[in-house]
Design an enzyme around this catalytic site. Structure first.
Site, PDB file in Angstrom:
ATOM      1  N   HIS A 247       0.846  -1.246   0.050  1.00 40.98           N
ATOM      2  CA  HIS A 247      -0.140   0.074  -0.027  1.00 40.98           C
ATOM      3  C   HIS A 247       1.070   1.237   0.106  1.00 40.98           C
ATOM      4  CE1 HIS A 247      -3.179   2.950   1.061  1.00 40.98           C
ATOM      5  NE2 HIS A 247      -3.901   2.055   0.673  1.00 40.98           N
ATOM      6  N   GLU A 306      -7.806  -5.389  -0.418  1.00 39.09           N
ATOM      7  CA  GLU A 306      -7.977  -6.143  -1.628  1.00 39.09           C
ATOM      8  C   GLU A 306      -8.168  -7.735  -1.479  1.00 39.09           C
ATOM      9  OE1 GLU A 306      -9.851  -4.222  -3.102  1.00 39.09           O
ATOM     10  OE2 GLU A 306      -9.131  -3.093  -4.788  1.00 39.09           O
TER      11      GLU A 306
HETATM   12  N1  ACO Z   1       4.107  -7.543  -4.597  1.00 38.48           N
HETATM   13  C1  ACO Z   1       5.385  -7.524  -4.635  1.00 38.48           C
HETATM   14  N2  ACO Z   1       6.276  -6.294  -4.721  1.00 38.48           N
HETATM   15  C2  ACO Z   1       5.659  -5.375  -4.429  1.00 38.48           C
HETATM   16  C3  ACO Z   1       4.265  -5.311  -4.040  1.00 38.48           C
HETATM   17  C4  ACO Z   1       3.507  -6.484  -4.227  1.00 38.48           C
HETATM   18  N3  ACO Z   1       2.101  -6.318  -4.195  1.00 38.48           N
HETATM   19  N4  ACO Z   1       4.021  -3.772  -3.672  1.00 38.48           N
HETATM   20  C5  ACO Z   1       5.037  -3.366  -3.862  1.00 38.48           C
HETATM   21  N5  ACO Z   1       6.103  -4.132  -4.144  1.00 38.48           N
HETATM   22  C6  ACO Z   1       7.424  -3.820  -4.470  1.00 38.48           C
HETATM   23  C7  ACO Z   1       7.930  -2.949  -5.561  1.00 38.48           C
HETATM   24  O1  ACO Z   1       7.901  -3.821  -6.781  1.00 38.48           O
HETATM   25  C8  ACO Z   1       8.998  -2.282  -5.389  1.00 38.48           C
HETATM   26  O2  ACO Z   1      10.037  -3.088  -5.279  1.00 38.48           O
HETATM   27  P1  ACO Z   1      11.524  -2.479  -5.869  1.00 38.48           P
HETATM   28  O3  ACO Z   1      11.873  -1.575  -4.791  1.00 38.48           O
HETATM   29  O4  ACO Z   1      12.352  -3.754  -5.585  1.00 38.48           O
HETATM   30  O5  ACO Z   1      11.539  -1.935  -7.251  1.00 38.48           O
HETATM   31  C9  ACO Z   1       8.738  -1.878  -3.642  1.00 38.48           C
HETATM   32  O6  ACO Z   1       7.913  -2.813  -3.340  1.00 38.48           O
HETATM   33  C10 ACO Z   1       8.008  -0.263  -3.620  1.00 38.48           C
HETATM   34  O7  ACO Z   1       6.943  -0.351  -4.364  1.00 38.48           O
HETATM   35  P2  ACO Z   1       6.401   0.938  -4.979  1.00 38.48           P
HETATM   36  O8  ACO Z   1       6.065   0.991  -6.231  1.00 38.48           O
HETATM   37  O9  ACO Z   1       7.034   2.201  -4.319  1.00 38.48           O
HETATM   38  O10 ACO Z   1       5.025   0.746  -3.849  1.00 38.48           O
HETATM   39  P3  ACO Z   1       3.774   1.782  -4.248  1.00 38.48           P
HETATM   40  O11 ACO Z   1       3.707   2.546  -2.867  1.00 38.48           O
HETATM   41  O12 ACO Z   1       3.847   2.598  -5.391  1.00 38.48           O
HETATM   42  O13 ACO Z   1       2.873   0.697  -4.448  1.00 38.48           O
HETATM   43  C11 ACO Z   1       0.862  -0.396  -4.454  1.00 38.48           C
HETATM   44  C12 ACO Z   1       1.423   0.562  -3.727  1.00 38.48           C
HETATM   45  C13 ACO Z   1       0.707   0.000  -5.825  1.00 38.48           C
HETATM   46  C14 ACO Z   1      -0.462  -0.530  -3.978  1.00 38.48           C
HETATM   47  C15 ACO Z   1       1.399  -1.834  -4.654  1.00 38.48           C
HETATM   48  O14 ACO Z   1       1.769  -2.278  -3.595  1.00 38.48           O
HETATM   49  C16 ACO Z   1       0.878  -2.878  -5.510  1.00 38.48           C
HETATM   50  O15 ACO Z   1       1.189  -2.768  -6.555  1.00 38.48           O
HETATM   51  N6  ACO Z   1       0.168  -3.636  -4.825  1.00 38.48           N
HETATM   52  C17 ACO Z   1      -0.468  -4.800  -5.513  1.00 38.48           C
HETATM   53  C18 ACO Z   1      -1.869  -4.349  -6.203  1.00 38.48           C
HETATM   54  C19 ACO Z   1      -2.827  -4.126  -4.908  1.00 38.48           C
HETATM   55  O16 ACO Z   1      -2.945  -4.895  -4.178  1.00 38.48           O
HETATM   56  N7  ACO Z   1      -3.668  -3.059  -5.410  1.00 38.48           N
HETATM   57  C20 ACO Z   1      -4.440  -2.565  -4.380  1.00 38.48           C
HETATM   58  C21 ACO Z   1      -4.124  -1.579  -3.447  1.00 38.48           C
HETATM   59  S1  ACO Z   1      -5.194  -1.123  -2.307  1.00 38.48           S
HETATM   60  C22 ACO Z   1      -6.563  -0.077  -3.056  1.00 38.48           C
HETATM   61  O17 ACO Z   1      -5.943   0.796  -3.828  1.00 38.48           O
HETATM   62  C23 ACO Z   1      -7.663  -0.255  -2.841  1.00 38.48           C
END
Ligand code: ACO
Length: 369
Positions: A247, A306
């Protein structure tokens, strides 16, 4: 000038509506924690709470009555759902149908919009299944009536309660991507319908509200609890994102995940035993948290809303392709409240960008000038 592509840490609005404390893992809706609301009050009461003071007064009707009448009005105005519309994914169909509602920023527009996703989603899904749409029953709660319009018969009380708990849980959540989109459009005074269509378009993305369908796809692909650790590890090492985890704001567990997990446990507990599906989900969650901690040590990634949304809506027999539509049934409360709050400020949202493209050529110096 400082640049921040994801706008994290940037404050773009003052709101009385909700506060997301990512360090403490706490969500507050207008002075009440999520835990104080879920299971204690109905969605209608949360609507009342969020919209208090943001809409013109309604003539002596309860929120439930206003919402019931608005569902009937939306159903009466339901256009012909032709083959091209029914061929769309439900979230696309919902976007088209919402966009056809009249625009404005008055009370009636707001009520119609809040009622619309429930009526339109149920009608779309029934017509896609070759069945006739079912008219709303204004005397029912919003959650119970949605399930009734979807299934064609009154749902058991426990199903209506579980869906109501879900709607309360997702009603509002700070300046998330869809709510921000709603506020940007509302700030131009384009109207609440336009703001809602923009918000819905942002919601459907897999990084926001489009994740729960793929959560079930992931559970299906994993298949059994024993496969979970290996599957999850492979996926993360290949750079995939595990749907339902991580998140932007929470650095601890998303409190909504726990609210929904407990709603799901109440709904599915048969003879005190968790269902097989739930046992698989627990195993996947355990494996995901362990692998994410190991593989992404610099970033605390935990279960988000989610993951258990997917399981709860599946248990309620909502088709997975329509999960994001059901998210919209709840979140539209927040969109409308934020849009109205933004309109009240009177301020157009218009940030800046930093230009990194080519510069125009210098004007050639004219000799002797
Ligand atoms: N699975 C694996 N790796 C992840 C995940 C995940 N679910 N979420 C983040 N990471 C990793 C990224 O790949 C990144 O890795 P790196 O540094 O090695 O490149 C690191 O964690 C940081 O990620 P960011 O992109 O900075 O995280 P951000 O804050 O942008 O992402 C998000 C938040 C979009 C929700 C992300 O966690 C994600 O894509 N989750 C999966 C989709 C999801 O569940 N969405 C629903 C969110 S809740 C809602 O909106 C209602």
């Amino acid at each position: 000038m400082m640049m921040n592509a994801g706008l994290e840490g940037i404050t773009a609005a003052e709101t009385v509506l909700s506060d997301v404390d990512g360090e403490a893992g706490q969500l507050v809706l207008r002075g009440w924690t999520l835990e104080q609301l879920v299971g204690c009050v109905r969605f209608e009461a949360v609507l009342d709470l969020l919209l208090e003071g943001l809409l013109p007064p309604r003539a002596g009707k309860t929120v439930g009555q206003v919402l019931g009448c608005a569902r009937e009005e939306v159903y009466r105005g339901l256009p012909q759902l032709d083959a091209s519309l029914l061929a769309l994914a439900p979230i696309e169909g919902l976007r088209v149908l919402l966009a056809r509602l009249p625009d404005g920023d008055d009370f009636d527009t707001a009520a119609r919009l809040i009622a619309a996703p429930a009526v339109l989603t149920a009608a779309l899904l029934r017509r896609q299944a070759g069945e006739a749409a079912v008219a709303p029953d204004a005397s029912l709660g919003h959650a119970a009536d949605f399930l009734r319009m979807l299934r064609g018969e009154a749902p058991p009380g426990r199903d209506a309660i579980a869906l109501d708990q879900y709607l309360v849980t997702v009603a509002d959540h700070g300046l998330n991507a869809s709510t921000f989109a709603a506020r940007v459009v509302a700030s131009t005074r384009a109207g609440l319908t336009s703001a809602t269509v923009a918000a819905l378009s942002a919601l459907k993305g897999p990084l926001h509200g489009g994740a729960p369908g793929p959560v079930l796809d992931m559970l299906d692909a994993i298949g059994s609890a024993e496969q979970a650790p290996g599957w999850v590890e492979r996926a993360v090492r290949q750079g995939e994102r595990l749907m339902g985890f991580g998140h932007r704001v929470y650095r601890v567990r998303d409190p909504r995940a726990d609210a929904l997990k407990s709603a799901l446990q109440q709904l599915t507990r048969a003879g005190g035993q968790p269902s097989e599906r739930l046992m698989l989900a627990y195993a996947v969650e355990r494996a995901a948290l362990e692998v994410l901690r190991r593989e992404k040590p610099g970033r605390r990634l935990d279960t988000n809303v989610e993951f258990y949304t997917a399981l709860l809506l599946e248990a309620l027999e909502v088709p997975r392709r329509a999960f994001t539509c059901v998210f919209a049934i709840g979140r539209i409360a927040g969109w409308i409240a934020h849009a109205r709050e933004q309109i009240k400020t009177g301020r157009l949202i218009r940030p800046s960008s930093r230009y990194v493209g080519p510069r125009p050529p210098q004007r050639p110096q004219v000799a002797g000038a």
